[in-house]
Design a protein around this motif. Sequence first.
Motif, short mmCIF file in Angstrom:
data_model
loop_
_atom_site.label_atom_id
_atom_site.label_comp_id
_atom_site.label_asym_id
_atom_site.label_seq_id
_atom_site.Cartn_x
_atom_site.Cartn_y
_atom_site.Cartn_z
N GLU A 204 -7.55 5.16 7.08
CA GLU A 204 -8.85 5.10 6.39
C GLU A 204 -9.99 5.47 7.34
O GLU A 204 -10.97 6.08 6.93
N LYS B 187 -2.73 1.58 7.19
CA LYS B 187 -3.72 1.97 6.19
C LYS B 187 -5.12 2.00 6.80
O LYS B 187 -5.89 2.91 6.56
N TYR C 93 0.83 -1.19 0.00
CA TYR C 93 0.00 0.00 0.00
C TYR C 93 0.87 1.24 0.00
O TYR C 93 1.89 1.30 0.67
N PHE D 141 -5.19 6.05 -0.97
CA PHE D 141 -4.30 4.90 -0.93
C PHE D 141 -4.37 4.15 -2.25
O PHE D 141 -5.41 4.06 -2.87
N ILE E 259 0.71 5.65 0.21
CA ILE E 259 -0.08 6.84 0.54
C ILE E 259 0.22 7.87 -0.55
O ILE E 259 1.37 8.21 -0.80
#
Length: 168
Positions: A134, A130, A72, A145, A74
Amino acid sequence: MKKSNNRNLVFVLYSFLIFIVLCQYFNLQVLNYKKYQLKAGNNSLRKIILQAPRGIIYDRNNKPIVDNKSIYNINIIPKDFNKDSFNYDLINDIAGINKNSLDSIVLSNKSTIKQFKPHIIKSNIDFKMKSILEENKLDIKGLYFSNSPVRTYTSKCNLSHVLGYLRN
């Protein structure tokens, strides 16, 4: 004589209508320019590239040699970033991204084309980080993301030159 009065009346009426339309154009394009520019910027189409995972490669015993995993990232879109309502403390505490680095990315991309382009500010974050970000998405507007596929080699042999390699 009556035709002449009717023509003059129609001419004055058309002239008045054209004057009203021109005044409205002036109002929209000069007086209220900033208001409608912001609305147009929020209403634009954005091209976001999604990377597809590559196939899993199996050996003759049906065991995977090469697999995929997602990492993941950002990203920040400068146009969506609102400096006044952004929670800098939250992103600093959770992801370790300070205020100066975020502001430098946003300020360095002032041209219209670059304002809509997502910029990676942190790569390879874990799922827990994450998830926390979120949950607080309303406090960090402008961040989103993305997933990137990465090859993982399950066997101990080094065959990346033969089987393929995706690098981030």
